[in-house]
Scaffold this motif. Sequence first.
Motif, PDB file in Angstrom:
ATOM      1  N   ILE A 264       5.654 -99.671 -23.360  1.00  0.00           N
ATOM      2  CA  ILE A 264       5.293 -98.321 -23.833  1.00  0.00           C
ATOM      3  C   ILE A 264       5.043 -97.457 -22.603  1.00  0.00           C
ATOM      4  O   ILE A 264       4.264 -97.843 -21.712  1.00  0.00           O
ATOM      5  N   SER A 265       5.674 -96.272 -22.550  1.00  0.00           N
ATOM      6  CA  SER A 265       5.560 -95.457 -21.331  1.00  0.00           C
ATOM      7  C   SER A 265       4.201 -94.791 -21.201  1.00  0.00           C
ATOM      8  O   SER A 265       3.731 -94.529 -20.095  1.00  0.00           O
ATOM      9  N   GLY A 266       3.560 -94.472 -22.360  1.00  0.00           N
ATOM     10  CA  GLY A 266       2.248 -93.809 -22.292  1.00  0.00           C
ATOM     11  C   GLY A 266       2.346 -92.305 -22.402  1.00  0.00           C
ATOM     12  O   GLY A 266       1.594 -91.581 -21.743  1.00  0.00           O
ATOM     13  N   ASN A 284       4.598-103.048 -18.153  1.00  0.00           N
ATOM     14  CA  ASN A 284       5.735-102.121 -18.078  1.00  0.00           C
ATOM     15  C   ASN A 284       6.493-102.401 -16.787  1.00  0.00           C
ATOM     16  O   ASN A 284       5.883-102.641 -15.740  1.00  0.00           O
ATOM     17  N   LYS A 285       7.806-102.360 -16.851  1.00  0.00           N
ATOM     18  CA  LYS A 285       8.567-102.692 -15.627  1.00  0.00           C
ATOM     19  C   LYS A 285       8.639-101.521 -14.659  1.00  0.00           C
ATOM     20  O   LYS A 285       9.026-101.694 -13.505  1.00  0.00           O
ATOM     21  N   ILE A 291       1.385 -94.857 -18.576  1.00  0.00           N
ATOM     22  CA  ILE A 291       0.400 -95.729 -19.237  1.00  0.00           C
ATOM     23  C   ILE A 291      -0.541 -96.360 -18.200  1.00  0.00           C
ATOM     24  O   ILE A 291      -1.708 -96.630 -18.481  1.00  0.00           O
ATOM     25  N   PHE A 292      -0.036 -96.549 -16.973  1.00  0.00           N
ATOM     26  CA  PHE A 292      -0.880 -97.171 -15.944  1.00  0.00           C
ATOM     27  C   PHE A 292      -2.036 -96.267 -15.519  1.00  0.00           C
ATOM     28  O   PHE A 292      -3.020 -96.733 -14.964  1.00  0.00           O
ATOM     29  N   GLU A 293      -1.911 -94.945 -15.792  1.00  0.00           N
ATOM     30  CA  GLU A 293      -3.015 -94.019 -15.443  1.00  0.00           C
ATOM     31  C   GLU A 293      -4.268 -94.320 -16.262  1.00  0.00           C
ATOM     32  O   GLU A 293      -5.382 -94.035 -15.829  1.00  0.00           O
TER      33      GLU A 293
END
Length: 317
Positions: A264-266, A284-285, A291-293
């Motif tokens: 999921i990109s976020g 996520n690749k 989403i990592f934020e």
Amino acid sequence: MSEVLVLVDHVDGEVKKVTFELLTAARRLGEPAAVVVGAPGSAAKAKDALARHGAAAVYVAESDEAADLLVTPKVDVLAALVGSAAPAAVLVAATAEGKEVAGRLAVRVGSGVLADAVDLDGEGVATQSVFGGAYTVKARVTTGVPVISLRPGAVEAEESAGAAAEKTVEVPAVDPARAVRVTRREPVTGGDRPELAEASVVVSGGRGVGSADNFAIVEKLADVLGGAVGASRAAVDSGYYPHQFQVGQTGKTVAPQLYVALGISGAIQHRAGMQTSKTIVAVNKDPEAPIFEIADFGVVGDLFQVAPQLTEEIGKR
Ligand code: FAD
């Protein structure tokens, strides 16, 4: 101490977890009083659970009509109680139905309303997450009896003994012109999994999952964690998973203890439905994925390798 009315969210007396969260929040403001509107016998089934979660009183508003009509009997009963019991506040779950009850009730009794709060303090100040989660607002109702809808999962339910003293309330006859009747109820189930909005663990898959068949990977991880399965809109629109499991602005809002996002990109519309989760894990690749934020733990990797390994490891414990 003034009463704080809590509208009990239940199905035939089976109380939903969000009600216990509302009772916990209500204790910060005053003495919690649960309001059961439903078919005859509902309150008797609900009473023990309500007492365990600190309900000092249980208002019993039961009739066949109350079970069959959508929203209106709940608004009528709460409006009558606002007049007779002069509560410090009215709390309802920020579900689709709860938000409608809150809006109608506020208009009826001439009060301010705060929708979709993610926290509530002892002074009646509610925290809201607005514009898809881009801003946090703190607000307080200054007119009338505050009507506040609280997002499921936002407050952790805590047990506390309450007397649950029963008080019978008459359900006012509903003008047929205002009534919407329920014609059919179909439970939305994800097999033996917990209900998405109530689950303490949610594992969601996005477009990165790639196909409906591949969603088995998401389901397996959810199952070892005892969680529910969710999906992004892109996954739903692509036909990978049914719409009732969509998380986000135009889907369900969840706030579990653990939210796992696979592929999921976020996007902001997805975040709007899950970013108040207590712990967020993202796989996520793309290391630049938004989403990592908001993730507490991020794995930059291929979900087809990471998720099965996670499932296997957790399954061993
Ligand atoms: P993408 O954005 O395509 O992201 C897929 C991700 O998967 C990428 O980051 C990619 O790097 C990763 N990936 C691909 N393959 C792998 C792999 N093998 N391993 C690991 N990672 C991989 N969206 C919602 O989710 N919910 C809503 O309620 C919602 N409401 C909306 C309302 C409106 C009005 C609008 C305009 C949009 C709404 N959207 C909603 C859509 C939203 O804008 C995004 O398009 C959507 O969330 C994207 O879904 P996604 O992250 O699954 O797909």
